[in-house]
Design a protein around this motif. Sequence first.
Motif, PDB file in Angstrom:
ATOM      1  N   VAL A  48       0.867  -1.376  -0.027  1.00  0.00           N
ATOM      2  CA  VAL A  48      -0.167   0.129  -0.104  1.00  0.00           C
ATOM      3  C   VAL A  48       0.880   1.214  -0.067  1.00  0.00           C
ATOM      4  N   PRO A  49       0.581   2.102  -0.942  1.00  0.00           N
ATOM      5  CA  PRO A  49       1.256   3.404  -0.732  1.00  0.00           C
ATOM      6  C   PRO A  49       1.229   3.973   0.687  1.00  0.00           C
ATOM      7  N   GLU A  50       2.385   4.748   1.105  1.00  0.00           N
ATOM      8  CA  GLU A  50       2.441   5.124   2.325  1.00  0.00           C
ATOM      9  C   GLU A  50       1.280   6.424   2.605  1.00  0.00           C
ATOM     10  N   ASN A  51       1.051   6.999   1.601  1.00  0.00           N
ATOM     11  CA  ASN A  51       0.112   8.209   1.735  1.00  0.00           C
ATOM     12  C   ASN A  51      -1.303   7.791   1.564  1.00  0.00           C
ATOM     13  N   GLU A  52      -1.627   6.605   1.497  1.00  0.00           N
ATOM     14  CA  GLU A  52      -2.839   6.077   1.405  1.00  0.00           C
ATOM     15  C   GLU A  52      -3.474   5.383   2.787  1.00  0.00           C
ATOM     16  N   THR A  53      -4.858   5.257   2.780  1.00  0.00           N
ATOM     17  CA  THR A  53      -5.252   4.788   4.256  1.00  0.00           C
ATOM     18  C   THR A  53      -5.560   3.366   4.200  1.00  0.00           C
ATOM     19  N   ILE A  54      -5.530   2.808   5.475  1.00  0.00           N
ATOM     20  CA  ILE A  54      -6.106   1.513   6.050  1.00  0.00           C
ATOM     21  C   ILE A  54      -7.026   1.867   7.012  1.00  0.00           C
ATOM     22  N   THR A  55      -8.215   1.519   6.890  1.00  0.00           N
ATOM     23  CA  THR A  55      -9.108   1.462   8.090  1.00  0.00           C
ATOM     24  C   THR A  55      -9.719   0.398   8.383  1.00  0.00           C
ATOM     25  N   TRP A  56     -10.356   0.112   9.706  1.00  0.00           N
ATOM     26  CA  TRP A  56     -11.068  -1.058  10.147  1.00  0.00           C
ATOM     27  C   TRP A  56     -11.663  -0.885  11.044  1.00  0.00           C
ATOM     28  N   GLU A  57     -12.678  -1.739  11.465  1.00  0.00           N
ATOM     29  CA  GLU A  57     -13.741  -1.539  12.753  1.00  0.00           C
ATOM     30  C   GLU A  57     -14.058  -3.015  12.996  1.00  0.00           C
TER      31      GLU A  57
END
Length: 318
Positions: free
Chosen positions: A309-318
Amino acid sequence: IEEDGTTTTTAGEPVARLVTDGAPLTGIPFDDPATGERPALAVKIDNHPRARPQFALNEADAVYEVLVEGGITRFIALFHQSDADYLGPNRSGRVTDSKIVASLAGAPFQISGAQGWVKSIYERDGINAVYDFGTTTFRNDDRPKPHNLITSTPAIREYADERGWPDEGPGNLFAYGEPSPTDGEATFIEVAFSDVPPSTWAWDGTEYLRFNGSVPHEWTDTEGNVGQVTADVLVTMKMRKYIERNPSGSGTALPTMDTLGSGEALVFHSGQVTAGTWEREAIEDPFLLTTADGVELVMPPGRVWISLVPENETITWE
């Protein structure tokens, strides 16, 4: 690792990669131990909307998801314990692929083709590339070009054997065993690679189901069966994205991931998440994942999906 199979660690000190009795790419016990010594295979799989549903993507032991131009991703499907007679669509290679496949002990890498300067990188890195010569590939006329090139892992293995390529199994992809402590719940995950809809995963109590945005990502087979793409373990690694160009200035510049150094890593399994760090010194090395305490991160055996994943992109979870 002690003689009785236990692992002794000291906080802050990385341990040697955990050895298991399972298959090196998944940690799953062998169906046939003899297959443990055969090479892994890497196959580039198309992820354009017109390429879906893909054939046999669900049969892979492990899958890398990597950004290409246009903000979309493609997959590098790894086969070692598994095989697929009808697999695809197969697409062309990129620079990042070489940085991944180089760690797989000479694994054949099936692609439809590549720019000349990218092929030179494969040669430099010692990649055993298999191109669309019509020996290991054929077209499915029911689908539009270029999203219809099909391959076969038995055919790739035969091609590799005829050329005397290395006949050895890969090392462990990650450390598999009793999992490291988790940091919390993660039953819904979104992984953004660009401004296109994210790769989304939902835990169903048994495995993670994959979606393209909110649309279920499906696989199919030659019998017309359809199912949803799944994985047991998800690994995300954030790293620098840069643009690589042909030194001569000709050809198309390509987004490329810097897979050396270190960065943030997340491991999702069993509806839980563990945060850590990835490290790597050379492209021939596997990725080393460590926990916040600096010891090797251990995950349960299972089919694993790895997202760069590019370091400026986001990974979110819940």
